[in-house]
Design a protein around this motif. Structure first.
Motif: not given
Length: 198
Positions: A1-30
């Motif tokens: 993992m590298s830089r942190q880009i946003k804080h405290f989002i739910t897993p559902a919000e992450y999945l929604e963002l990730e599925r629309r994103s051109e780039y891959k991001d990982e998620y850990l506890n918000g």
């Protein structure tokens, strides 16, 4: 993992963002973490491992994925992209999008200088909280080295290391082998190069 880009989002919000994103991001506890790009050696090793599995798994009830299949580690709140994943039996997914695997059998990470400490220490321990994996491999790209963590009983993992191109990793849980000579095909290891931290 590298830089942190946003804080405290739910897993559902992450999945929604990730599925629309051109780039891959990982998620850990918000928190969402942008993934870094991969080197030539990293890409070659990942491709070599995937190629080794394709023939060995053909006609069997196992599937191999590389790079783009997310894995959920529910006990620690992690969504991540292992470099190679194998699942045997019926794959289970987070939802109808069929892009987040819940029951991997084998997880493989190709170590990079920028993520080696995280992959070796944190991510490895997270993977071992899953109920399903039988094997977790860490593959170095700057020296000939494969670390094999294998589950032998409930909560008990054994480590075996391979250091030679003559070595062959036995993956009895999926009936496959990985010869280090195949894993490191087209990879030149510079003995004077700075190697990853341990």
């Amino acid at each position: 993992m590298s830089r942190q880009i946003k804080h405290f989002i739910t897993p559902a919000e992450y999945l929604e963002l990730e599925r629309r994103s051109e780039y891959k991001d990982e998620y850990l506890n918000g928190d969402i973490f942008a993934m870094t790009g991969a080197s030539r050696a990293h890409n070659l090793i990942t491709g070599n491992i995937t190629a080794a599995f394709i023939g060995q798994l053909r006609g069997r009830q196992c599937e191999s994925y590389s790079v783009d299949m997310s894995v959920k580690v529910a006990k620690v709140g992690l969504y991540t992209y292992p470099d190679v994943v194998v699942v045997c039996g019926e794959p289970q997914f987070e939802d109808a999008f069929v892009d987040t695997l819940l029951n991997p059998t084998v997880l493989i990470e190709v170590l990079s200088m920028s993520t080696v400490r995280y992959d070796r220490i944190a991510k490895s321990s997270y993977y071992r909280t899953l109920d399903s994996p039988a094997v977790h491999l860490l593959v170095s790209q700057d020296r000939y080295r494969v670390e094999q963590y294998e589950r032998h009983s409930e909560g008990q993992w054994n480590l075996r290391e391979y250091w030679s191109l003559e070595d062959v990793v036995e993956l009895s849980s999926i009936g496959c082998t990985l010869a280090l000579s195949d894993v490191y095909d087209k990879i030149s290891i510079d003995p004077n190069a700075r190697v990853e931290p341990r």
